[in-house]
Design a protein around this motif. Sequence first.
Motif, mmCIF file in Angstrom:
data_model
loop_
_atom_site.group_PDB
_atom_site.id
_atom_site.type_symbol
_atom_site.label_atom_id
_atom_site.label_comp_id
_atom_site.label_asym_id
_atom_site.label_seq_id
_atom_site.Cartn_x
_atom_site.Cartn_y
_atom_site.Cartn_z
ATOM 1 N N THR A 165 0.799 -1.224 0.000
ATOM 2 C CA THR A 165 0.000 0.000 0.000
ATOM 3 C C THR A 165 0.834 1.278 0.000
ATOM 4 O O THR A 165 0.344 2.340 -0.388
ATOM 5 C CB THR A 165 -0.926 0.049 1.228
ATOM 6 N N GLY A 166 2.074 1.193 0.471
ATOM 7 C CA GLY A 166 2.895 2.382 0.616
ATOM 8 C C GLY A 166 2.534 3.225 1.824
ATOM 9 O O GLY A 166 3.012 4.346 1.977
ATOM 10 N N ILE A 167 1.682 2.678 2.707
ATOM 11 C CA ILE A 167 1.236 3.393 3.910
ATOM 12 C C ILE A 167 1.784 2.670 5.137
ATOM 13 O O ILE A 167 1.809 1.434 5.174
ATOM 14 C CB ILE A 167 -0.306 3.438 3.987
ATOM 15 N N ALA A 168 2.215 3.425 6.127
ATOM 16 C CA ALA A 168 2.687 2.817 7.372
ATOM 17 C C ALA A 168 1.574 1.988 8.005
ATOM 18 O O ALA A 168 0.385 2.306 7.874
ATOM 19 C CB ALA A 168 3.145 3.903 8.341
ATOM 20 N N VAL A 169 1.963 0.925 8.695
ATOM 21 C CA VAL A 169 1.006 0.014 9.310
ATOM 22 C C VAL A 169 1.297 -0.100 10.805
ATOM 23 O O VAL A 169 2.450 -0.282 11.207
ATOM 24 C CB VAL A 169 1.060 -1.386 8.654
ATOM 25 N N VAL A 170 0.262 0.002 11.602
ATOM 26 C CA VAL A 170 0.344 -0.285 13.037
ATOM 27 C C VAL A 170 -0.395 -1.605 13.262
ATOM 28 O O VAL A 170 -1.584 -1.711 12.974
ATOM 29 C CB VAL A 170 -0.280 0.837 13.883
ATOM 30 N N ALA A 171 0.313 -2.611 13.745
ATOM 31 C CA ALA A 171 -0.249 -3.954 13.889
ATOM 32 C C ALA A 171 0.153 -4.542 15.239
ATOM 33 O O ALA A 171 0.806 -3.881 16.051
ATOM 34 C CB ALA A 171 0.233 -4.844 12.748
ATOM 35 N N ASP A 172 -0.251 -5.781 15.477
ATOM 36 C CA ASP A 172 0.037 -6.478 16.742
ATOM 37 C C ASP A 172 -0.417 -5.616 17.926
ATOM 38 O O ASP A 172 0.334 -5.338 18.858
ATOM 39 C CB ASP A 172 1.525 -6.804 16.841
ATOM 40 N N LEU A 173 -1.676 -5.244 17.904
ATOM 41 C CA LEU A 173 -2.189 -4.244 18.837
ATOM 42 C C LEU A 173 -2.539 -4.808 20.210
ATOM 43 O O LEU A 173 -2.753 -4.038 21.144
ATOM 44 C CB LEU A 173 -3.412 -3.561 18.216
ATOM 45 N N ARG A 174 -2.585 -6.120 20.346
ATOM 46 C CA ARG A 174 -3.004 -6.697 21.633
ATOM 47 C C ARG A 174 -1.839 -7.116 22.526
ATOM 48 O O ARG A 174 -1.981 -7.189 23.746
ATOM 49 C CB ARG A 174 -3.916 -7.904 21.386
#
Length: 372
Positions: A124-133
């Motif tokens: 996507t070319g967009i930063a990703v925030v993941a593994d939120l738990r």
Amino acid sequence: MAGTGRYIGLMSGTSLDGVDGVAAEFSGDTPRILAHADLPLPADLRAELLALNTPGHDEIGRMSRAAQALADLYAEVVGRLLSHTGLTAADFRAIGAHGQTVRHRPDLGYTVQLNAPARLAERTGIAVVADLRSRDIAAGGQGAPLVPAFHAAVFGTDRPQAVVNLGGIANITLLSPSGVIGYDTGPANLLLDLWCHRHTGRSYDEDGRYAASGQVQDALLSELIASEPWLAEPPPKSTGRDLFNAPWLDRRLADWETRHGPVGAADVQATLLALTAETVAREIRRQMPDCQAAWICGGGARNPVLMSALGAALPCPVAPTDQAGIPAQQMEALAFAWLAHRHVQGEAGNLPAVTGAAGPRILGAYYPGQVR
């Protein structure tokens, strides 16, 4: 620290029906929805994600391949959001991507959400925030539910009201001047979908028609509730397919039928719907007897039979969150856009009083987008 910016939230929930995506613009904690897009899970990916909820052959390889396929589907939803808004990747700060839960054992200190955030950032070319738990669990919390903090931000706490999410699992957020309470209450669409698919071949009970064709078996309902110790545990608590699954239901039905005789399939569906309504309603009655409104989101908000059952079980008005300004099908995806926003702003995304964590924590891991 208040901040502005555009974010995307992606959610694929316990029901395994599809991916919901929301593009939103934030001014402080206040969101403005710019676009919504959704895609169904391909049948083969849905089957694999469901199979990965239990141990099996070549789990690590299968999990990795499923995570990549899911990230590709996420990227397709992001592409649709960009098309709907007329914006580009450069116009967004980050994507909040929940991933697909295949294990949730906070009692053992872990939770697993399949995702390939680096792949998603690359696509996507967009930063990703993941593994939120994971960070909340590392701090001694349940890692769930995370959406009550978002509910408090957008609904406020000036009067006693409840927000009920009816996904695969049901969870409640109780908002009042005295604080915020939130936790999972038990199964919702997870068991309803399972039983409906087994007996009709349909993936879900559209408009609750199958449940409406049966009769609630009150004695069986009471036994289903009484036979599960987790339902009586006090919060904080969370659950998932690790507990509520086909073996859980089949054992109880087999035991019941051994003692009382067979139960019609439609009657089981009606009783499972009543199980969802009653386990939600009794917690609201117990924790917030003065509740003034119950706002419903998630797939269950589209089930008029379930909505009617909740209305009958609660002493307050029951309505979909659409009537409060946030479409019921977009609530969770919007919550994960908000969590990405909180991460980028360096602000906590959890509520320790809800999850049981030792304190507020910034949630998620950050995967940069394209270098500009």
